[in-house]
Design an enzyme around this catalytic site. Structure first.
Site, mmCIF file in Angstrom:
data_model
loop_
_atom_site.group_PDB
_atom_site.id
_atom_site.type_symbol
_atom_site.label_atom_id
_atom_site.label_comp_id
_atom_site.label_asym_id
_atom_site.label_seq_id
_atom_site.Cartn_x
_atom_site.Cartn_y
_atom_site.Cartn_z
ATOM 1 C CG ASN A 73 -1.869 1.100 1.314
ATOM 2 O OD1 ASN A 73 -1.802 2.031 0.506
ATOM 3 N ND2 ASN A 73 -2.761 1.052 2.280
ATOM 4 N NE ARG A 111 -6.140 1.607 -0.310
ATOM 5 C CZ ARG A 111 -6.151 2.767 0.330
ATOM 6 N NH1 ARG A 111 -5.069 3.221 0.908
ATOM 7 N NH2 ARG A 111 -7.255 3.461 0.411
ATOM 8 C CG HIS A 156 -13.017 3.519 2.691
ATOM 9 N ND1 HIS A 156 -13.770 4.476 3.328
ATOM 10 C CD2 HIS A 156 -11.732 3.799 2.981
ATOM 11 C CE1 HIS A 156 -12.958 5.310 3.981
ATOM 12 N NE2 HIS A 156 -11.711 4.923 3.764
ATOM 13 N N GLY A 171 -13.337 5.060 9.924
ATOM 14 C CA GLY A 171 -11.944 5.216 10.364
ATOM 15 C C GLY A 171 -11.670 6.694 10.464
ATOM 16 C CG ASN A 172 -8.350 10.206 10.349
ATOM 17 O OD1 ASN A 172 -9.109 10.876 11.068
ATOM 18 N ND2 ASN A 172 -7.274 10.691 9.803
ATOM 19 N NE ARG A 222 -10.579 12.985 2.815
ATOM 20 C CZ ARG A 222 -10.298 11.683 2.924
ATOM 21 N NH1 ARG A 222 -11.200 10.834 3.397
ATOM 22 N NH2 ARG A 222 -9.128 11.238 2.545
ATOM 23 C CG ASP A 233 -7.896 9.239 18.642
ATOM 24 O OD1 ASP A 233 -8.875 8.603 19.091
ATOM 25 O OD2 ASP A 233 -6.767 8.737 18.466
ATOM 26 C CD GLU A 266 -9.142 -1.086 3.932
ATOM 27 O OE1 GLU A 266 -8.810 -0.695 5.069
ATOM 28 O OE2 GLU A 266 -9.348 -0.325 2.983
HETATM 29 P P1 ADP Z 1 -7.599 5.039 8.786
HETATM 30 O O1 ADP Z 1 -7.290 3.661 8.233
HETATM 31 O O2 ADP Z 1 -8.709 5.756 8.101
HETATM 32 O O3 ADP Z 1 -6.412 5.899 9.076
HETATM 33 P P2 ADP Z 1 -8.527 3.594 11.152
HETATM 34 O O4 ADP Z 1 -9.566 2.715 10.584
HETATM 35 O O5 ADP Z 1 -7.269 2.979 11.646
HETATM 36 O O6 ADP Z 1 -8.217 4.823 10.208
HETATM 37 O O7 ADP Z 1 -9.208 4.435 12.344
HETATM 38 C C1 ADP Z 1 -8.470 5.373 13.049
HETATM 39 C C2 ADP Z 1 -9.400 6.091 14.010
HETATM 40 O O8 ADP Z 1 -10.072 5.133 14.834
HETATM 41 C C3 ADP Z 1 -8.695 6.997 14.999
HETATM 42 O O9 ADP Z 1 -8.531 8.292 14.451
HETATM 43 C C4 ADP Z 1 -9.658 7.033 16.161
HETATM 44 O O10 ADP Z 1 -10.594 8.081 15.977
HETATM 45 C C5 ADP Z 1 -10.421 5.728 16.057
HETATM 46 N N1 ADP Z 1 -10.150 4.782 17.135
HETATM 47 C C6 ADP Z 1 -9.151 3.886 17.233
HETATM 48 N N2 ADP Z 1 -9.238 3.195 18.387
HETATM 49 C C7 ADP Z 1 -10.319 3.674 19.050
HETATM 50 C C8 ADP Z 1 -10.948 3.388 20.298
HETATM 51 N N3 ADP Z 1 -10.463 2.452 21.126
HETATM 52 N N4 ADP Z 1 -12.054 4.085 20.622
HETATM 53 C C9 ADP Z 1 -12.542 5.030 19.802
HETATM 54 N N5 ADP Z 1 -11.996 5.343 18.627
HETATM 55 C C10 ADP Z 1 -10.911 4.677 18.234
#
Ligand code: ADP
Length: 404
Positions: free
Chosen positions: A10, A94, A183, A213-214, A244, A285, A387
């Site tokens: 990736n 990816r 996604h 996710g983020n 976003r 977060d 993924e």
């Molecule tokens: P991406 O792949 O889009 O970067 P992820 O799927 O890894 O993101 O998700 C990351 C986000 O998940 C973090 O920014 C946070 O907001 C959230 N996150 C991770 N662990 C926890 C948790 N234990 N409780 C709440 N939110 C969480």
């Protein structure tokens, strides 16, 4: 010797994430990432799971993707898992944007590379980095089958009524403006795993997948086929995300240009990097936002409420698009971990057959699981996404065992 390993790559603009899988049992032999490529403080973190060894970290300048991939290859060689191994069947890449043309994972040749390149105008941030990763990997192992797995592919089944914006058709076609969705690898994997959790065939099940996710996106999956998704021409549309904005009146942009005096790039940065949760409350977060909410922080509470309001609107919209919903699946960092988000997203939707059992929702686990009360009309599930496994599976299905 049968080649049973697949390397999943990736490649981002300044990072490369990788996993080496053994497809006999889908086990991870090694995982790692290279970050801050092109800086003085590049970092490679490599975990050789096959040998049971702990993570190895090296810091120091890694000039470009070629150097990064060479460093990864060296680390793999130290564990006897080198790229020259006859056991390596293929590399799965990816690729973020496959446009309308790539509806399936595709074995990469020069024509495919040219087409991915042609799509750069609709994916200026992602496709160039993906291409660099592919070119570098091909140079290292020119004889090895390499497969592109597209984030957009799963969404190419969307009907025109969902995929088109209601703008002048000629202009849209000239600039390839339509809703592509992203996604897709996750939505495909999670919708299938949800059917498996229900003990039913994917063809018989309608699922709303919430990838939170983020970046975040929702999809409506009817009998295994995507019929709508919340991201559009770019990943900016749809849900409120970490940074976003998601949906808004497009006239906000004209207003910011005319009245706010902002440039196109400034607005791009504002909406993609400084909006969503971080724009609303200064944190993206969800853990931190929940901590602040628990402490009575009103700004964090409002950000949370806006996030949930949008999520609920998409649940309602996709309920209507599907007509019959068998399950709602929460996935990715927020979806898998944030019980308060899941609870709030379906609160008050009992009339739609939706509810969450407080005890089941509170359970922390890495396994797919149901969190709706027994006998609920619509199953609510937490289904961890994977993924890399999906990319490896799709790659191996295409080229494994000499299929290429
Ligand atoms: P991406 O792949 O889009 O970067 P992820 O799927 O890894 O993101 O998700 C990351 C986000 O998940 C973090 O920014 C946070 O907001 C959230 N996150 C991770 N662990 C926890 C948790 N234990 N409780 C709440 N939110 C969480």
């Amino acid at each position: 010797m049968t080649a049973t390993r697949v390397l999943v790559l990736n490649s981002g603009s300044s990072s490369v994430k990788y996993q080496l899988l053994d497809m006999r049992d889908s086990s991870r032999l090694a995982v790692g990432l290279v970050e801050r490529i092109g800086e003085e403080t590049s970092r490679l973190k490599h975990t050789p799971l096959a040998t049971g060894g702990g993570p190895r970290e090296t810091t120091g300048p890694i000039a470009d993707h070629e150097a990064a991939l060479k460093a990864v290859a060296e680390e793999l060689t130290k564990d006897g898992l080198g790229l020259d191994s006859p056991e390596l069947a293929a590399i799965g890449h990816r690729v973020v944007h496959g446009g309308k043309s790539f509806t399936e994972p595709t074995v990469i040749d020069d024509t495919v590379l040219a087409e991915i390149e042609r799509l750069i105008p609709v994916a200026p941030l992602h496709n160039p980095a993906n291409l660099t990763g592919i070119r570098t990997a091909r140079a290292l192992r020119p004889d090895l089958p390499q497969v592109a797995v597209f984030d957009t592919a799963f969404h190419t089944t969307m009907p025109e009524s969902a995929a088109r914006y209601a703008i002048d058709v000629k202009t849209a076609d000239e600039h390839r403006i339509r809703r592509y969705g992203f996604h897709g690898t996750s939505h495909a994997y999670v919708s299938r795993e949800t059917a498996r959790l229900l003990g039913r065939a994917p063809e018989d099940v309608n699922v709303i997948v919430l990838h939170l996710g983020n970046g975040a996106s929702a999809s409506a999956v009817q009998g295994g086929r995507c019929v709508d998704t919340s991201m559009g021409l770019t990943p900016l549309e749809g849900l409120v995300m970490g940074t976003r904005s998601g949906d808004m009146d497009p006239a906000v942009i004209f207003h910011l240009m005319r009245v706010g005096g902002m440039s196109t790039d400034e607005i791009d940065t504002l909406l993609n990097k400084k909006s969503g949760l971080i724009g609303l409350c200064g944190d993206n977060d969800m853990r931190e936002i929940r901590r602040r909410v628990e402490d009575g922080d009103e700004q964090a509470q409002l950000a949370f409420d806006i996030y949930i309001h949008r999520l609920k609107k998409y649940i309602g919209a996709y309920y209507a698009v599907l007509g019959r919903v068998d399950a709602i699946a929460f996935t990715a960092g927020v979806g898998e971990n944030a019980a308060p988000v899941r609870e709030a997203a379906v609160a008050g939707l009992e009339a739609l057959g939706l509810a969450v059992d407080g005890d089941l929702n509170a359970v922390r686990s890495g396994e797919p699981r149901l969190i709706s009360p027994e006998g609920a009309r619509v199953a609510v599930a937490v289904v961890p996404t994977d993924e890399e496994l999906e990319i490896a599976n799709q790659t191996y299905a295409l080229v494994g065992n000499g299929n290429a």
